[in-house]
Design a protein around this motif. Sequence first.
Motif, PDB file in Angstrom:
ATOM      1  N   GLN A  24      13.118  47.905  60.914  1.00  0.00           N
ATOM      2  CA  GLN A  24      14.159  48.635  60.191  1.00  0.00           C
ATOM      3  C   GLN A  24      15.545  48.403  60.779  1.00  0.00           C
ATOM      4  O   GLN A  24      16.500  49.085  60.423  1.00  0.00           O
ATOM      5  CB  GLN A  24      13.844  50.130  60.220  1.00  0.00           C
ATOM      6  CG  GLN A  24      12.523  50.473  59.549  1.00  0.00           C
ATOM      7  CD  GLN A  24      12.201  51.942  59.672  1.00  0.00           C
ATOM      8  OE1 GLN A  24      12.912  52.686  60.346  1.00  0.00           O
ATOM      9  NE2 GLN A  24      11.126  52.364  59.018  1.00  0.00           N
ATOM     10  N   LEU A  25      15.645  47.389  61.626  1.00  0.00           N
ATOM     11  CA  LEU A  25      16.865  47.191  62.384  1.00  0.00           C
ATOM     12  C   LEU A  25      18.092  46.953  61.510  1.00  0.00           C
ATOM     13  O   LEU A  25      19.160  47.497  61.740  1.00  0.00           O
ATOM     14  CB  LEU A  25      16.668  46.002  63.325  1.00  0.00           C
ATOM     15  CG  LEU A  25      17.785  45.738  64.338  1.00  0.00           C
ATOM     16  CD1 LEU A  25      17.937  46.923  65.260  1.00  0.00           C
ATOM     17  CD2 LEU A  25      17.492  44.466  65.112  1.00  0.00           C
ATOM     18  N   SER A  26      17.917  46.142  60.462  1.00  0.00           N
ATOM     19  CA  SER A  26      19.067  45.743  59.654  1.00  0.00           C
ATOM     20  C   SER A  26      19.676  46.912  58.911  1.00  0.00           C
ATOM     21  O   SER A  26      20.828  46.847  58.494  1.00  0.00           O
ATOM     22  CB  SER A  26      18.664  44.654  58.649  1.00  0.00           C
ATOM     23  OG  SER A  26      17.636  45.157  57.810  1.00  0.00           O
ATOM     24  N   VAL A  57      17.246  40.901  70.261  1.00  0.00           N
ATOM     25  CA  VAL A  57      17.333  41.410  68.890  1.00  0.00           C
ATOM     26  C   VAL A  57      18.565  42.280  68.708  1.00  0.00           C
ATOM     27  O   VAL A  57      19.275  42.204  67.704  1.00  0.00           O
ATOM     28  CB  VAL A  57      16.052  42.175  68.521  1.00  0.00           C
ATOM     29  CG1 VAL A  57      16.217  42.886  67.183  1.00  0.00           C
ATOM     30  CG2 VAL A  57      14.862  41.223  68.462  1.00  0.00           C
ATOM     31  N   VAL A  58      18.819  43.134  69.709  1.00  0.00           N
ATOM     32  CA  VAL A  58      19.999  44.004  69.642  1.00  0.00           C
ATOM     33  C   VAL A  58      21.275  43.176  69.576  1.00  0.00           C
ATOM     34  O   VAL A  58      22.164  43.398  68.734  1.00  0.00           O
ATOM     35  CB  VAL A  58      20.039  44.958  70.835  1.00  0.00           C
ATOM     36  CG1 VAL A  58      21.379  45.703  70.879  1.00  0.00           C
ATOM     37  CG2 VAL A  58      18.895  45.938  70.754  1.00  0.00           C
ATOM     38  N   LEU A  59      21.393  42.175  70.457  1.00  0.00           N
ATOM     39  CA  LEU A  59      22.603  41.351  70.474  1.00  0.00           C
ATOM     40  C   LEU A  59      22.764  40.560  69.178  1.00  0.00           C
ATOM     41  O   LEU A  59      23.865  40.444  68.632  1.00  0.00           O
ATOM     42  CB  LEU A  59      22.552  40.390  71.671  1.00  0.00           C
ATOM     43  CG  LEU A  59      22.633  41.038  73.056  1.00  0.00           C
ATOM     44  CD1 LEU A  59      22.498  39.983  74.152  1.00  0.00           C
ATOM     45  CD2 LEU A  59      23.942  41.796  73.224  1.00  0.00           C
ATOM     46  N   GLY A  60      21.647  40.030  68.679  1.00  0.00           N
ATOM     47  CA  GLY A  60      21.715  39.284  67.414  1.00  0.00           C
ATOM     48  C   GLY A  60      22.158  40.149  66.258  1.00  0.00           C
ATOM     49  O   GLY A  60      22.946  39.730  65.396  1.00  0.00           O
ATOM     50  N   LEU A  63      25.917  40.814  66.484  1.00  0.00           N
ATOM     51  CA  LEU A  63      26.701  39.654  66.032  1.00  0.00           C
ATOM     52  C   LEU A  63      26.661  39.509  64.518  1.00  0.00           C
ATOM     53  O   LEU A  63      27.671  39.181  63.875  1.00  0.00           O
ATOM     54  CB  LEU A  63      26.165  38.386  66.703  1.00  0.00           C
ATOM     55  CG  LEU A  63      26.375  38.275  68.215  1.00  0.00           C
ATOM     56  CD1 LEU A  63      25.699  37.023  68.758  1.00  0.00           C
ATOM     57  CD2 LEU A  63      27.870  38.252  68.544  1.00  0.00           C
ATOM     58  N   LEU A  64      25.483  39.756  63.923  1.00  0.00           N
ATOM     59  CA  LEU A  64      25.347  39.626  62.471  1.00  0.00           C
ATOM     60  C   LEU A  64      26.243  40.628  61.755  1.00  0.00           C
ATOM     61  O   LEU A  64      26.936  40.294  60.793  1.00  0.00           O
ATOM     62  CB  LEU A  64      23.884  39.825  62.078  1.00  0.00           C
ATOM     63  CG  LEU A  64      23.592  39.791  60.571  1.00  0.00           C
ATOM     64  CD1 LEU A  64      23.958  38.428  60.002  1.00  0.00           C
ATOM     65  CD2 LEU A  64      22.119  40.095  60.308  1.00  0.00           C
ATOM     66  N   GLN A  65      26.219  41.864  62.228  1.00  0.00           N
ATOM     67  CA  GLN A  65      27.013  42.880  61.544  1.00  0.00           C
ATOM     68  C   GLN A  65      28.510  42.692  61.790  1.00  0.00           C
ATOM     69  O   GLN A  65      29.339  43.012  60.933  1.00  0.00           O
ATOM     70  CB  GLN A  65      26.557  44.264  61.967  1.00  0.00           C
ATOM     71  CG  GLN A  65      25.121  44.540  61.543  1.00  0.00           C
ATOM     72  CD  GLN A  65      24.790  46.018  61.513  1.00  0.00           C
ATOM     73  OE1 GLN A  65      25.675  46.847  61.635  1.00  0.00           O
ATOM     74  NE2 GLN A  65      23.516  46.315  61.352  1.00  0.00           N
ATOM     75  N   LEU A  66      28.883  42.159  62.936  1.00  0.00           N
ATOM     76  CA  LEU A  66      30.284  41.821  63.161  1.00  0.00           C
ATOM     77  C   LEU A  66      30.742  40.728  62.201  1.00  0.00           C
ATOM     78  O   LEU A  66      31.874  40.744  61.705  1.00  0.00           O
ATOM     79  CB  LEU A  66      30.491  41.372  64.618  1.00  0.00           C
ATOM     80  CG  LEU A  66      30.402  42.472  65.681  1.00  0.00           C
ATOM     81  CD1 LEU A  66      30.510  41.857  67.078  1.00  0.00           C
ATOM     82  CD2 LEU A  66      31.509  43.516  65.484  1.00  0.00           C
ATOM     83  N   HIS A  67      29.845  39.770  61.958  1.00  0.00           N
ATOM     84  CA  HIS A  67      30.159  38.707  60.995  1.00  0.00           C
ATOM     85  C   HIS A  67      30.381  39.282  59.599  1.00  0.00           C
ATOM     86  O   HIS A  67      31.318  38.906  58.892  1.00  0.00           O
ATOM     87  CB  HIS A  67      29.010  37.687  60.974  1.00  0.00           C
ATOM     88  CG  HIS A  67      29.152  36.655  59.894  1.00  0.00           C
ATOM     89  ND1 HIS A  67      29.985  35.557  60.022  1.00  0.00           N
ATOM     90  CD2 HIS A  67      28.577  36.563  58.667  1.00  0.00           C
ATOM     91  CE1 HIS A  67      29.916  34.833  58.919  1.00  0.00           C
ATOM     92  NE2 HIS A  67      29.063  35.408  58.077  1.00  0.00           N
ATOM     93  N   VAL A  68      29.498  40.216  59.204  1.00  0.00           N
ATOM     94  CA  VAL A  68      29.619  40.827  57.879  1.00  0.00           C
ATOM     95  C   VAL A  68      30.905  41.618  57.754  1.00  0.00           C
ATOM     96  O   VAL A  68      31.571  41.616  56.721  1.00  0.00           O
ATOM     97  CB  VAL A  68      28.398  41.721  57.585  1.00  0.00           C
ATOM     98  CG1 VAL A  68      28.597  42.508  56.305  1.00  0.00           C
ATOM     99  CG2 VAL A  68      27.129  40.868  57.511  1.00  0.00           C
TER     100      VAL A  68
END
Length: 547
Positions: A24-26, A57-60, A63-68
Amino acid sequence: TGSALLRFCPRRPTLEALKESIDQLSAWPICVQIGIFERSIMYHNSSRFLKILCVCVVLGTILLQLHVLFVRPTKYLDDENNYNHQQVLYEKKQTQLMETERRISSLETAVRDLNKQEDDSTKDQDSIKLQQKLQKIEEDILEMKSRHRLREATKENDASSTVKHSMNHTRPDSSSINYDEGDTFSACLYWMDDYNRLIEWIAYHYQFLPLRHLVLFRDPKSVMDPKPILDRWSPHMNITYWTRETDFLTTYDAAQIKTLDNDFEVYLRLQKRFVKGCFDHLKAHNRSWTIVMDTDEFVAINSRRVSKATNKTTTAMDIVKGAHRKDPSVGVTEKTKSKWFSDCIGMKRVEYSAYESTNEEVTKDVPSFLDAHRFVTLRFRHQGVSRFGKSFINLSTLWNQNVPVHYIGNHVPLDKECGGRSGAWGDGHDMMYVNHYLGAWEYFVRPNDRRQKQGFGAERKRSGASNFIGKNRDHVGKMKIGKGDEVRWWINAFTDRFGEEKARFLLDDVGFPVNKSTAFPILRMGDNQTQVHQSWLASNALLLSNQ
């Protein structure tokens, strides 16, 4: 803050709870995710590998949400700025084109005024300078148009989505060409192997209609490709080139046509549906006056009604607009039929026989750098009988995409609105008609012609050479010698517009040279047409028997 975040997590989460958290991380906020994995790593007695995995997983996820949040909006903003920049460039180029053509118009006016002056000694010198300036500006504007072809962005719900599978050799938006939509014509052309005649057909109607938007469909059985000719004209007009039936056929129609064994029936089905597809396409591009034609048909002015028939500046659009104003200067009289005041104008076709003229008659008033015998409008001058004609139609007022295909015709675009079959017949009071040239033997007798196999009308009984002879026999005793000279003005107007070098390029490979073994005899004023015809048949009996 850290204590508050930890409340979201179980005190000692199991491995299953940890996996569920990862799944449910995303959907979790970043802060909550950090709190979950911080507590999981601290309290769970698992392997070192699992702890490292959780950190990754936390770091990834961060980074993903910062990109968004930051990178993608910046990209969209850059795309929007680039689009706006292109729009500004487009508008700037359009302004430049309009200004340049205004300069051309002013110079043309100056040349015409100069020709009226009485002082010949100064007129010649000034006229040459103005003509040189005019030619230079025309070359500049043609170069600008060819270098700055801007296409519209593709839209998912474009009404003319079939163009995706066709070949547009010029701008898809006709407004890119600096012409008033109401002042130019469009044409729908079903084409099959008339390569040499297409060259003259486009040039003539570019000058006379004026034709500025052409939709051409190449018959699937064609062995020639008109693309080299269309490429020549792409800087000067908007051309849509369809090479497959699927460019305008629905899936149902395509399946139905595949079941037909009769080649001529296939031709008729394709022709009707091409006309509908062409009208739909032109209407989507905001075009108005349109005509459906063949390459052996040329619209001409009736000089008995229009006094400006040999004026190089008179166009078919001038006549149409004048008729709607009921202007007597374009030939409108009390006997002019009401169709000339409507949005569907039918015109009769007058056929021109294959009988030849003398060299002096054919080359009269033709620039010396052109071979006049290669042009059907210059070579064949003897007018014959009249036949069922063609029609101009104003698509902006009459066309609807929901029109059933069986209401559509090649001669009468819309049965009811165009007055049925009687609407395509004309009389001596019409301001224009359509010249239909039988042409030379090489034009008429060609392989792969769908109509030669099955035929229609008289062609069901005759085909090939016999059909050609029969059609010419219909005119014997009725021909008006030299009547075709009414259209000779177009070639000089065309070469004046483009100049010798450009005209040579656009007219390269036009027509066929005279073949003395198949050419009809020369017919002069006062000749007994029946005797000339019978004499030619007798002297060419061997030729005809081999066809």
